[in-house]
Design a protein around this motif. Structure first.
Motif, PDB file in Angstrom:
ATOM      1  N   SER A 177      -3.706  -9.369  33.390  1.00  0.00           N
ATOM      2  CA  SER A 177      -4.816 -10.292  33.172  1.00  0.00           C
ATOM      3  C   SER A 177      -5.259 -10.369  31.730  1.00  0.00           C
ATOM      4  CB  SER A 177      -6.021  -9.888  34.042  1.00  0.00           C
ATOM      5  OG  SER A 177      -5.674  -9.893  35.404  1.00  0.00           O
ATOM      6  N   LEU A 178      -4.791  -9.474  30.878  1.00  0.00           N
ATOM      7  CA  LEU A 178      -5.184  -9.507  29.475  1.00  0.00           C
ATOM      8  C   LEU A 178      -4.548 -10.704  28.788  1.00  0.00           C
ATOM      9  CD1 LEU A 178      -6.842  -7.817  27.439  1.00  0.00           C
ATOM     10  CD2 LEU A 178      -4.701  -6.737  26.754  1.00  0.00           C
ATOM     11  N   ARG A 179      -5.328 -11.397  27.963  1.00  0.00           N
ATOM     12  CA  ARG A 179      -4.844 -12.615  27.327  1.00  0.00           C
ATOM     13  C   ARG A 179      -4.779 -12.512  25.802  1.00  0.00           C
ATOM     14  NH1 ARG A 179      -3.174 -13.003  31.351  1.00  0.00           N
ATOM     15  NH2 ARG A 179      -3.559 -14.434  33.065  1.00  0.00           N
ATOM     16  N   LYS A 180      -5.847 -12.053  25.168  1.00  0.00           N
ATOM     17  CA  LYS A 180      -5.903 -12.044  23.706  1.00  0.00           C
ATOM     18  C   LYS A 180      -6.567 -10.766  23.234  1.00  0.00           C
ATOM     19  CE  LYS A 180      -6.342 -17.095  23.473  1.00  0.00           C
ATOM     20  NZ  LYS A 180      -7.211 -18.233  23.053  1.00  0.00           N
ATOM     21  N   SER A 181      -6.327 -10.459  21.962  1.00  0.00           N
ATOM     22  CA  SER A 181      -6.944  -9.294  21.334  1.00  0.00           C
ATOM     23  C   SER A 181      -7.001  -9.537  19.834  1.00  0.00           C
ATOM     24  CB  SER A 181      -6.161  -8.013  21.649  1.00  0.00           C
ATOM     25  OG  SER A 181      -6.780  -6.895  21.060  1.00  0.00           O
ATOM     26  N   PHE A 182      -7.996  -8.939  19.204  1.00  0.00           N
ATOM     27  CA  PHE A 182      -8.203  -9.183  17.771  1.00  0.00           C
ATOM     28  C   PHE A 182      -8.759  -7.925  17.121  1.00  0.00           C
ATOM     29  CE2 PHE A 182     -11.117 -10.656  14.324  1.00  0.00           C
ATOM     30  CZ  PHE A 182     -10.143 -11.071  13.451  1.00  0.00           C
ATOM     31  N   LEU A 183      -8.183  -7.567  15.979  1.00  0.00           N
ATOM     32  CA  LEU A 183      -8.629  -6.415  15.204  1.00  0.00           C
ATOM     33  C   LEU A 183      -9.667  -6.864  14.190  1.00  0.00           C
ATOM     34  CD1 LEU A 183      -5.110  -4.868  14.523  1.00  0.00           C
ATOM     35  CD2 LEU A 183      -6.768  -4.071  16.200  1.00  0.00           C
ATOM     36  N   SER A 184     -10.880  -6.368  14.313  1.00  0.00           N
ATOM     37  CA  SER A 184     -11.960  -6.743  13.408  1.00  0.00           C
ATOM     38  C   SER A 184     -12.534  -5.490  12.760  1.00  0.00           C
ATOM     39  CB  SER A 184     -13.061  -7.500  14.160  1.00  0.00           C
ATOM     40  OG  SER A 184     -13.727  -6.635  15.058  1.00  0.00           O
ATOM     41  N   ILE A 185     -13.543  -5.689  11.907  1.00  0.00           N
ATOM     42  CA  ILE A 185     -14.187  -4.557  11.254  1.00  0.00           C
ATOM     43  C   ILE A 185     -15.007  -3.751  12.262  1.00  0.00           C
ATOM     44  CG2 ILE A 185     -15.825  -3.912   9.458  1.00  0.00           C
ATOM     45  CD1 ILE A 185     -14.990  -6.375   7.917  1.00  0.00           C
ATOM     46  N   LYS A 186     -15.626  -4.432  13.210  1.00  0.00           N
ATOM     47  CA  LYS A 186     -16.462  -3.742  14.195  1.00  0.00           C
ATOM     48  C   LYS A 186     -15.632  -2.946  15.186  1.00  0.00           C
ATOM     49  CE  LYS A 186     -20.052  -7.305  14.054  1.00  0.00           C
ATOM     50  NZ  LYS A 186     -20.828  -8.275  14.880  1.00  0.00           N
ATOM     51  N   GLY A 187     -14.465  -3.440  15.524  1.00  0.00           N
ATOM     52  CA  GLY A 187     -13.630  -2.790  16.526  1.00  0.00           C
ATOM     53  C   GLY A 187     -12.544  -3.743  16.987  1.00  0.00           C
ATOM     54  N   ILE A 188     -12.072  -3.528  18.192  1.00  0.00           N
ATOM     55  CA  ILE A 188     -11.003  -4.335  18.765  1.00  0.00           C
ATOM     56  C   ILE A 188     -11.601  -5.206  19.869  1.00  0.00           C
ATOM     57  CG2 ILE A 188      -8.738  -4.325  19.861  1.00  0.00           C
ATOM     58  CD1 ILE A 188      -8.310  -1.528  18.786  1.00  0.00           C
ATOM     59  N   TYR A 189     -11.437  -6.508  19.735  1.00  0.00           N
ATOM     60  CA  TYR A 189     -11.900  -7.440  20.754  1.00  0.00           C
ATOM     61  C   TYR A 189     -10.766  -7.680  21.762  1.00  0.00           C
ATOM     62  CZ  TYR A 189     -16.094  -8.643  18.087  1.00  0.00           C
ATOM     63  OH  TYR A 189     -17.297  -8.604  17.438  1.00  0.00           O
ATOM     64  N   TYR A 190     -11.138  -7.719  23.029  1.00  0.00           N
ATOM     65  CA  TYR A 190     -10.198  -8.029  24.096  1.00  0.00           C
ATOM     66  C   TYR A 190     -10.765  -9.171  24.938  1.00  0.00           C
ATOM     67  CZ  TYR A 190      -8.126  -3.427  23.136  1.00  0.00           C
ATOM     68  OH  TYR A 190      -7.543  -2.350  22.537  1.00  0.00           O
ATOM     69  N   GLN A 191      -9.874 -10.004  25.440  1.00  0.00           N
ATOM     70  CA  GLN A 191     -10.257 -11.067  26.355  1.00  0.00           C
ATOM     71  C   GLN A 191      -9.283 -11.067  27.522  1.00  0.00           C
ATOM     72  OE1 GLN A 191     -10.050 -15.074  24.901  1.00  0.00           O
ATOM     73  NE2 GLN A 191     -11.251 -15.898  26.575  1.00  0.00           N
ATOM     74  N   ALA A 192      -9.838 -11.048  28.720  1.00  0.00           N
ATOM     75  CA  ALA A 192      -9.048 -11.068  29.944  1.00  0.00           C
ATOM     76  C   ALA A 192      -9.546 -12.196  30.831  1.00  0.00           C
ATOM     77  CB  ALA A 192      -9.137  -9.733  30.683  1.00  0.00           C
TER      78      ALA A 192
END
Length: 699
Positions: A177-192
């Motif tokens: 179900s995981l779709r996207k992820s992004f490495l940012s300064i705050k942390g790692i974003y995930y979208q499912a």
């Protein structure tokens, strides 16, 4: 005579109530009132006029709806809070009498247990409502799962958050179900995407966390208490919807050794221990259950159709049927919307099956090894969620759960985050490096050398491949290489804005391109003017070369100059023509002859004057540059005039607008100008980087 209206009985004074009045009405202390408001989802409100809403002369700052406070009067948790307060008084009296054993007995036996099950059902009538509110819950629980245990953060709360988050990640891995992820300064974003709902959360990096002194951990602990109950309900529903037993079994020894995801053992309902549920499916009963699910999903009143999949499977299990296969996505058919107008914009049709298939096949054929310097848990989670079933890592990151070691020849990709790794050195003898005979052990391979047959990439390759939906070129992410830009998958470039993926020449405006060319010419002119006589400048000969050329120059009365070994064909033709005609002296033009000189002769003389200036080390006076400058100034004045006329036309149109629309138009123009300035600033920054010889951000 009408009845006199009493102050404070209608309007804002009746609709709003202050926090002090609410606490007195509920008869609970302020900390318990805050907890109760967080559990019930009641927040302060801002009235239009605080003066009218306040019943006293002292201005109040915090207001609540009176109806919300009335709703709290019948809350069962009020009795639990009062019992806790009474128990605290008894314990304090026992301790005051130095009766420690009685105080411990009271705390152990009479402590009321607070359950939030009824609040979860009240706030989320359907399962889809709970999924829509999972963003903040997951972000908070992942934050506490990475915090160290302190006085304010008990270890039990940290362990519970870790267990719930790992269970949720296991569901995402099994269902892809995981779709996207992004490495940012705050942390790692995930979208499912879970049952048609997009869930976005933030996971902090695993650094050493230092909690600040200005953080109110009591408020955060209240949110964690509510969110843990919510995630427990959600995990139970998600696991049962795909036919898994909840909660999954946890191997305590593996968890202590750092297994994390591998410490859980998932079991299927009804047949615990079987590896494949699909082999035991009854075709007839399964088809009946699937037909019943499709019928329920097709009903118009089934708002949360995908959320009812668990109920359908539970009914099928009672009839003796097996649940659907775990590894196969649910065959949910979505409605297709067709446009009646052929000229209208086309809508993108949702496709859950295609997304699930892409996610399950992206890394399926790879065997990946994680080096010790890479973040193991995020990489393992993403790789498994996108189909990779063979992930190994260094024993220093946790021995249990690893599929293979670094020397395993089945590894196809190795993820490293270090400088360039050299190729292995050639063998000392004709035999290979890893020869093992009876005389001695095999020659040890250096740990800082590449192993032939596998691909070495940096961790960003995994995230970029996931966001793009396809595998990226591995050579762009080689160890030591300058990585491509890591862009957010949720920010789409707009028309007229800055797009880092497009070359600069395709998105900059005509005014920016012209200003850039003018700036380049000015820099070149300044460099020529500021250069010393003995300095070598590109395109200009120095004094030493000029002296050598003067010896080879044939001068006729100081006018005609012939440079030796000249490559200019036009100059050679002119000089040869003069020599063939026998022109030895030239006394200038008369008035009639001056008008007969053609344009080519004037250009040749101008070019000859430039050569003389270059030979002497002076800056040449070029007529072509002056012509370009005049043409540029004329174009700029023409463009300025057109812009001024357009601005005047806009001002005339604004005079005809109503005041309200004119204000809206001015705000729109202001916001657009701000966006254009920001885009122009980013393009100028990229242009500067490209001029300095560095690698551009994109394009």
């Amino acid at each position: 005579m009408g009845k006199i209206k009493k102050k404070g009985t209608s309007g804002n004074a009746k609709n709003y109530i202050t926090r002090s009045q609410a606490v007195r009405k509920l008869q609970i202390p302020l900390p318990d009132f805050r907890r109760l408001c967080i559990f019930k989802g009641i927040y302060p409100r801002e009235p239009r006029s605080k003066k009218r809403a306040s019943k006293s002369s002292t201005p109040s700052t915090t207001f609540y709806y009176t109806k919300d406070i009335q709703y709290l009067l019948h809350e069962p948790l009020l009795e639990k809070f009062r019992d806790q307060k009474a128990l605290a008084k008894k314990i304090s009296k026992a301790l005051g009498r130095n009766e420690v054993s009685d105080a411990a007995r009271l705390e152990r036996n009479l402590t009321p247990r607070i359950r939030l099950d009824h609040i979860i059902k009240e706030r989320y009538p359907t399962f889809v409502d709970a999924l829509r509110d999972m963003d903040d819950a997951l972000s908070m629980l992942f934050l506490f799962a990475n915090l160290p245990s302190t006085e304010n953060v008990p270890p039990k709360a940290v362990a519970k958050c870790q267990r719930l988050t790992l269970e949720f990640e296991h569901y995402l891995i099994r269902t892809h179900s995981l779709r996207k992820s992004f490495l940012s300064i705050k942390g790692i974003y995930y979208q499912a995407t879970i049952q048609g709902q997009d869930v976005l959360w933030l996971v902090p990096y695993r650094f050493v966390q230092r909690a600040g002194t200005d953080i109110d951990f009591r408020i955060m602990a209240t949110f964690v208490e509510f969110y843990t109950t919510l995630l427990s309900f959600v995990n139970f529903r998600l696991y049962t919807s795909i036919g898994l037993v909840y909660p999954p079994k946890l191997d305590a020894k593996s968890e202590e050794s750092g297994a994390e995801l591998s410490a859980f053992q998932l079991e299927n309902q009804g047949n615990a221990g079987q590896a494949e549920v699909a082999e035991a499916l009854d075709t007839e009963m399964h088809s009946k259950a699937q037909a019943e699910a499709d019928r329920l999903l097709s009903l118009p009143e089934a708002e949360a159709g995908t959320a009812e999949t668990g109920d359908v499977q539970a009914e099928a299990l009672t009839a003796g049927d097996e649940p659907t296969a775990v590894d196969e996505p649910a065959s949910t058919t979505l409605d297709q919307f067709t446009s009646l107008d052929p000229n209208a914009d086309t809508l993108l049709q949702p496709s859950l099956t295609a997304d699930v298939y892409t996610a399950s096949q992206l890394f399926e054929s790879f065997t990946v090894f994680l080096s010790r310097e890479t973040p193991r848990h995020p990489l393992e989670f993403i790789l498994r969620a996108f189909g990779c079933k063979r992930v190994g890592w260094d024993t220093s990151l946790g021995e249990p759960g690893a599929y293979c070691s670094e020397d395993d020849m089945r590894i196809t990709h190795q993820i490293v985050d270090r400088p360039d790794i050299p190729l292995p050195s050639p063998p000392l003898t004709d035999g290979g490096l890893d020869t093992d005979d009876e005389d001695g052990p095999a020659v040890a391979r250096k740990t800082n050398e590449r192993i032939p047959g596998r691909i070495y990439v940096q961790p960003q390759w995994v995230w970029d491949s996931v966001n793009a939906g396809q595998l990226q070129r591995a050579d762009l992410y080689a160890p030591g290489a300058t990585l491509p830009p890591h862009l957010s998958p949720w920010v789409k470039p707009k028309k007229g804005g800055y797009d880092p993926t497009v070359p600069l020449a395709e998105q900059e405006t005509a005014a920016e391109a012209e200003a850039d060319s003018e700036e380049d010419e000015l820099e070149a002119d300044e460099a020529l003017e500021e250069a010393s006589d003995g300095e070598e400048i590109e395109g200009v000969r120095g004094d030493e070369e000029a002296r050598e050329l003067e010896d080879e120059v044939i001068v006729d009365d100081g006018m005609d100059v012939e440079l030796a070994a000249s490559d200019d064909d036009e100059e050679d033709d002119i000089l040869d023509t003069k020599a063939g005609a026998g022109i030895d002296e030239w006394g200038g033009f008369s008035g009639d002859e001056a008008g007969d000189v053609d344009e080519s002769t004037r250009e040749a003389r101008a070019h000859q004057a430039e050569l003389e200036a270059e030979a002497l080390g002076h800056m040449p006076q070029s007529g072509k540059n002056d012509a370009k400058k005049q043409a540029r100034e004329a174009a700029q004045s023409k463009r300025t005039k057109a812009e001024r006329e357009a601005l005047e036309d806009v001002e005339r149109r604004k005079l005809m607008m109503p005041r309200r629309k004119r204000k809206m138009f001015e705000k729109m123009v202001y916001s657009n100008a701000k966006k254009d300035e920001e885009a122009e600033r980013l393009r100028a920054k990229k242009r500067k980087i490209e001029k300095q010889g560095g690698k551009p951000k994109a394009g």
